[in-house]
Design an enzyme around this catalytic site. Sequence first.
Site, PDB file in Angstrom:
ATOM      1  N   GLY A  11       0.825  -1.205   0.000  1.00 42.65           N
ATOM      2  CA  GLY A  11       0.000   0.000   0.000  1.00 42.65           C
ATOM      3  C   GLY A  11       0.858   1.254   0.000  1.00 42.65           C
ATOM      4  O   GLY A  11       2.091   1.179   0.119  1.00 42.65           O
ATOM      5  N   ASP A  12       0.207   2.390  -0.184  1.00 36.83           N
ATOM      6  CA  ASP A  12       0.880   3.695  -0.188  1.00 36.83           C
ATOM      7  C   ASP A  12       1.940   3.801  -1.274  1.00 36.83           C
ATOM      8  O   ASP A  12       2.931   4.516  -1.123  1.00 36.83           O
ATOM      9  CB  ASP A  12       1.529   3.981   1.184  1.00 36.83           C
ATOM     10  CG  ASP A  12       0.500   3.982   2.290  1.00 36.83           C
ATOM     11  OD1 ASP A  12      -0.627   4.443   2.034  1.00 36.83           O
ATOM     12  OD2 ASP A  12       0.806   3.516   3.389  1.00 36.83           O
ATOM     13  N   GLY A  53       1.585   5.184  -4.114  1.00 39.13           N
ATOM     14  CA  GLY A  53       1.402   6.401  -4.915  1.00 39.13           C
ATOM     15  C   GLY A  53       0.270   6.219  -5.911  1.00 39.13           C
ATOM     16  O   GLY A  53       0.219   6.892  -6.942  1.00 39.13           O
ATOM     17  N   LYS A  54      -0.650   5.305  -5.572  1.00 39.52           N
ATOM     18  CA  LYS A  54      -1.766   5.019  -6.482  1.00 39.52           C
ATOM     19  C   LYS A  54      -2.619   6.254  -6.743  1.00 39.52           C
ATOM     20  O   LYS A  54      -3.077   6.476  -7.858  1.00 39.52           O
ATOM     21  CB  LYS A  54      -2.657   3.899  -5.895  1.00 39.52           C
ATOM     22  CG  LYS A  54      -1.936   2.591  -5.693  1.00 39.52           C
ATOM     23  CD  LYS A  54      -2.840   1.544  -5.088  1.00 39.52           C
ATOM     24  CE  LYS A  54      -3.261   1.798  -3.656  1.00 39.52           C
ATOM     25  NZ  LYS A  54      -2.186   1.680  -2.648  1.00 39.52           N
ATOM     26  N   GLY A  68      -5.808   5.745   2.013  1.00 43.41           N
ATOM     27  CA  GLY A  68      -5.516   7.180   2.076  1.00 43.41           C
ATOM     28  C   GLY A  68      -4.729   7.552   0.842  1.00 43.41           C
ATOM     29  O   GLY A  68      -3.571   7.195   0.712  1.00 43.41           O
ATOM     30  N   HIS A  69      -5.373   8.203  -0.120  1.00 42.61           N
ATOM     31  CA  HIS A  69      -4.728   8.525  -1.388  1.00 42.61           C
ATOM     32  C   HIS A  69      -4.553  10.031  -1.523  1.00 42.61           C
ATOM     33  O   HIS A  69      -5.525  10.776  -1.518  1.00 42.61           O
ATOM     34  CB  HIS A  69      -5.546   7.966  -2.559  1.00 42.61           C
ATOM     35  CG  HIS A  69      -5.716   6.471  -2.480  1.00 42.61           C
ATOM     36  ND1 HIS A  69      -6.676   5.775  -3.156  1.00 42.61           N
ATOM     37  CD2 HIS A  69      -5.013   5.538  -1.781  1.00 42.61           C
ATOM     38  CE1 HIS A  69      -6.566   4.491  -2.886  1.00 42.61           C
ATOM     39  NE2 HIS A  69      -5.563   4.321  -2.046  1.00 42.61           N
ATOM     40  N   THR A  70      -3.303  10.440  -1.615  1.00 44.87           N
ATOM     41  CA  THR A  70      -3.008  11.864  -1.623  1.00 44.87           C
ATOM     42  C   THR A  70      -2.751  12.364  -3.046  1.00 44.87           C
ATOM     43  O   THR A  70      -2.005  11.738  -3.789  1.00 44.87           O
ATOM     44  CB  THR A  70      -1.760  12.143  -0.753  1.00 44.87           C
ATOM     45  OG1 THR A  70      -1.954  11.496   0.506  1.00 44.87           O
ATOM     46  CG2 THR A  70      -1.536  13.629  -0.537  1.00 44.87           C
ATOM     47  N   GLN A  95      -5.052  -0.217  -0.898  1.00 45.59           N
ATOM     48  CA  GLN A  95      -4.075  -1.098  -0.261  1.00 45.59           C
ATOM     49  C   GLN A  95      -3.113  -1.666  -1.321  1.00 45.59           C
ATOM     50  O   GLN A  95      -2.977  -1.087  -2.385  1.00 45.59           O
ATOM     51  CB  GLN A  95      -4.766  -2.227   0.516  1.00 45.59           C
ATOM     52  CG  GLN A  95      -5.447  -1.766   1.806  1.00 45.59           C
ATOM     53  CD  GLN A  95      -6.838  -1.206   1.582  1.00 45.59           C
ATOM     54  OE1 GLN A  95      -7.651  -1.794   0.899  1.00 45.59           O
ATOM     55  NE2 GLN A  95      -7.129  -0.070   2.162  1.00 45.59           N
ATOM     56  N   GLY A 139      -1.628   8.837  10.078  1.00 49.66           N
ATOM     57  CA  GLY A 139      -0.493   9.680  10.440  1.00 49.66           C
ATOM     58  C   GLY A 139       0.679   8.906  11.041  1.00 49.66           C
ATOM     59  O   GLY A 139       1.677   9.497  11.449  1.00 49.66           O
ATOM     60  N   ARG A 140       0.560   7.569  11.102  1.00 51.26           N
ATOM     61  CA  ARG A 140       1.643   6.772  11.693  1.00 51.26           C
ATOM     62  C   ARG A 140       2.896   6.833  10.811  1.00 51.26           C
ATOM     63  O   ARG A 140       2.790   6.832   9.591  1.00 51.26           O
ATOM     64  CB  ARG A 140       1.223   5.286  11.792  1.00 51.26           C
ATOM     65  CG  ARG A 140       0.183   5.024  12.861  1.00 51.26           C
ATOM     66  CD  ARG A 140      -0.246   3.559  12.849  1.00 51.26           C
ATOM     67  NE  ARG A 140      -1.003   3.218  11.646  1.00 51.26           N
ATOM     68  CZ  ARG A 140      -1.404   1.991  11.347  1.00 51.26           C
ATOM     69  NH1 ARG A 140      -1.115   0.988  12.130  1.00 51.26           N
ATOM     70  NH2 ARG A 140      -2.102   1.761  10.249  1.00 51.26           N
ATOM     71  N   ASP A 146      12.622  10.219  -6.973  1.00 55.54           N
ATOM     72  CA  ASP A 146      13.434  11.343  -6.485  1.00 55.54           C
ATOM     73  C   ASP A 146      13.853  11.198  -5.029  1.00 55.54           C
ATOM     74  O   ASP A 146      14.832  11.801  -4.600  1.00 55.54           O
ATOM     75  CB  ASP A 146      12.652  12.655  -6.666  1.00 55.54           C
ATOM     76  CG  ASP A 146      11.314  12.602  -5.946  1.00 55.54           C
ATOM     77  OD1 ASP A 146      10.505  11.713  -6.267  1.00 55.54           O
ATOM     78  OD2 ASP A 146      11.095  13.435  -5.047  1.00 55.54           O
ATOM     79  N   GLY A 195       8.265  13.351  -8.020  1.00 57.49           N
ATOM     80  CA  GLY A 195       7.834  14.496  -7.218  1.00 57.49           C
ATOM     81  C   GLY A 195       6.393  14.285  -6.811  1.00 57.49           C
ATOM     82  O   GLY A 195       5.749  13.345  -7.262  1.00 57.49           O
TER      83      GLY A 195
HETATM   84  P1  IMO Z   1      -3.734   2.701   0.701  1.00 60.74           P
HETATM   85  O1  IMO Z   1      -4.925   2.488  -0.169  1.00 60.74           O
HETATM   86  C1  IMO Z   1      -1.076   1.114   3.741  1.00 60.74           C
HETATM   87  C2  IMO Z   1      -2.741  -1.739   6.613  1.00 60.74           C
HETATM   88  C3  IMO Z   1      -2.826  -1.315   8.046  1.00 60.74           C
HETATM   89  C4  IMO Z   1      -2.621  -2.661   8.734  1.00 60.74           C
HETATM   90  C5  IMO Z   1      -3.380  -3.614   7.813  1.00 60.74           C
HETATM   91  C6  IMO Z   1      -4.784  -3.922   8.270  1.00 60.74           C
HETATM   92  O2  IMO Z   1      -3.532   4.086   1.165  1.00 60.74           O
HETATM   93  O3  IMO Z   1      -2.520   2.091   0.085  1.00 60.74           O
HETATM   94  P2  IMO Z   1      -7.048  -2.540   8.237  1.00 60.74           P
HETATM   95  O4  IMO Z   1      -7.403  -1.235   8.885  1.00 60.74           O
HETATM   96  O5  IMO Z   1      -7.183  -2.536   6.765  1.00 60.74           O
HETATM   97  O6  IMO Z   1      -7.731  -3.707   8.865  1.00 60.74           O
HETATM   98  O7  IMO Z   1      -5.491  -2.743   8.576  1.00 60.74           O
HETATM   99  O8  IMO Z   1      -3.426  -2.977   6.549  1.00 60.74           O
HETATM  100  N1  IMO Z   1      -3.404  -0.833   5.641  1.00 60.74           N
HETATM  101  C7  IMO Z   1      -2.742  -0.015   4.813  1.00 60.74           C
HETATM  102  N2  IMO Z   1      -1.433   0.243   4.705  1.00 60.74           N
HETATM  103  N3  IMO Z   1      -1.929   1.711   2.897  1.00 60.74           N
HETATM  104  C8  IMO Z   1      -3.257   1.437   2.969  1.00 60.74           C
HETATM  105  O9  IMO Z   1      -4.120   1.892   2.049  1.00 60.74           O
HETATM  106  C9  IMO Z   1      -3.727   0.572   3.979  1.00 60.74           C
HETATM  107  N4  IMO Z   1      -4.938   0.131   4.353  1.00 60.74           N
HETATM  108  C10 IMO Z   1      -4.729  -0.741   5.361  1.00 60.74           C
HETATM  109  O10 IMO Z   1      -1.803  -0.417   8.384  1.00 60.74           O
HETATM  110  O11 IMO Z   1      -1.268  -3.033   8.683  1.00 60.74           O
HETATM  111 MG    MG Z   2      -2.198   5.512   1.312  1.00 58.88          MG
END
Ligand code: IMO
Ligand code: MG
Length: 423
Positions: free
Chosen positions: A11-12, A14-15, A39-41, A223, A301-302, A332, A414
């Site tokens: 996850g995260d 940069g989707k 959380g998609h920024t 995710q 925010g972790r 970058d 960037g």
């Molecule tokens: P995006 O779409 C990163 C992680 C949580 C935890 C595990 C289970 O922004 O990539 P949950 O609340 O889903 O039951 O938590 O999954 N997790 C993510 N990590 N990006 C996300 O979404 C995530 N959605 C859930 O941190 O380890």
């Molecule tokens: Mg995210």
Amino acid sequence: MNVVVVGAQWGDEGKGKLIDILSKDKDITVRYQGGNNAGHTVVVGNKEYVFHLLPSAILHKGKTCVIGNGVVIDPKALLTEIEELEEKGIKVSSQRLKISGRCHMVMPYHRILDGLRETKRKNKIGTTGRGIGPCYSDKVTRCGIRMIDLLNPRILEAKLKDNLREKNETFLKVYDYKSFPFKKLYEEYLDYGKKLKKYVCDTVLYLNEAIDNKKTVLFEGAQGTFLDIDFGTYPFVTSSNSIVGGVCSGTGVAPTRIDKAIACVKAYTTRVGEGPFPTEFSTNLKDDIRKKGNEFGATTGRPRRCGWFDSVLVRYSVIINGISELAIMKLDVLDDLKEIKICTGYKYKGNLYKDFPMDFEVLCNLNPVYASMPGWQSNTCDIREYKKLPKNARAYIKRLEELLKVGVKYISNGTKRDEIIVR
Ligand code: IMO
Ligand code: MG
């Protein structure tokens, strides 16, 4: 062409940014799983938008966004997200947002249970605390409440009463937690139903008719592949199918109607929450990369855990998702490094693993095997053409392509919309 974008790591990746770029050429963008754990920024000019439930394509005027049946919705969070967007001048009308009546609702008892379970567990998952796991559990155990139920007071009453009878007893006996009053919840969710009704429809018919009429669709994964309930690092995963396969069950669009899958990867690796992470940094690099890449969860925010690129992990994603194109994000962030490593295999008890292992014990105790590459040590942010990238940056990308057996089409360098190289 109907395209899926998935995350190939944890996850995260940069989707949000990639979806924002690709969706301007598509008619419809669809979320198919997960909930507001995502959380998609997206950064546009000097404005930053963070999306949790809505596809980020809502920023593009005239485009339609769909929340498919595979998504679990916290209606309160969704209404807040809509409200905040409208305050920023983005109009969310029923023409632009369609929600499946089959989506399951996150209820307050799901959110509370998520937290209580984590407190009780010895091996914590580190969930986002949004009630995602408990909501999907109720869906599978067949006591979930769906969006369509909020529009029918009699059904909502019967389902909620049935649920509370069991849940209130369990909450009290197992967690010593007070009960959830029926009337308050009932009225609250009926009210959400009234507010969201205009968006609710049969999105299966909507999407398939649109595809019949040659409209183009982008499916937005939330995710990442290693948070997938089946293929991820179980049990440290989320509760849905985040892989490409999730599109079909999460939207009612058949696999024969999907043309291409793109994987989004970070130029390194991050993970938020607990669970195995073979290439996690053990040196000061973890703080340097976290700072440079602003690696803090967009939802909670972790601080995110950071590490080297793991080609064993991503190669497995390429296979599972049938990936034919890669988008490498945040290149970058590596600009200053003298040496860059890529994990090419794992060693455990004298054995070399070239494929991602399923055994939890192996995953937790293996030693990554690294290939070392020289860094480029120059600023790449303003580069818009592939051939203008420093030689060592191109060599890094080429090596990844060889290891992953798939080509890199997009390179993001960037946070802003235009900071991307398209090959
Ligand atoms: P995006 O779409 C990163 C992680 C949580 C935890 C595990 C289970 O922004 O990539 P949950 O609340 O889903 O039951 O938590 O999954 N997790 C993510 N990590 N990006 C996300 O979404 C995530 N959605 C859930 O941190 O380890
Ligand atoms: Mg995210």
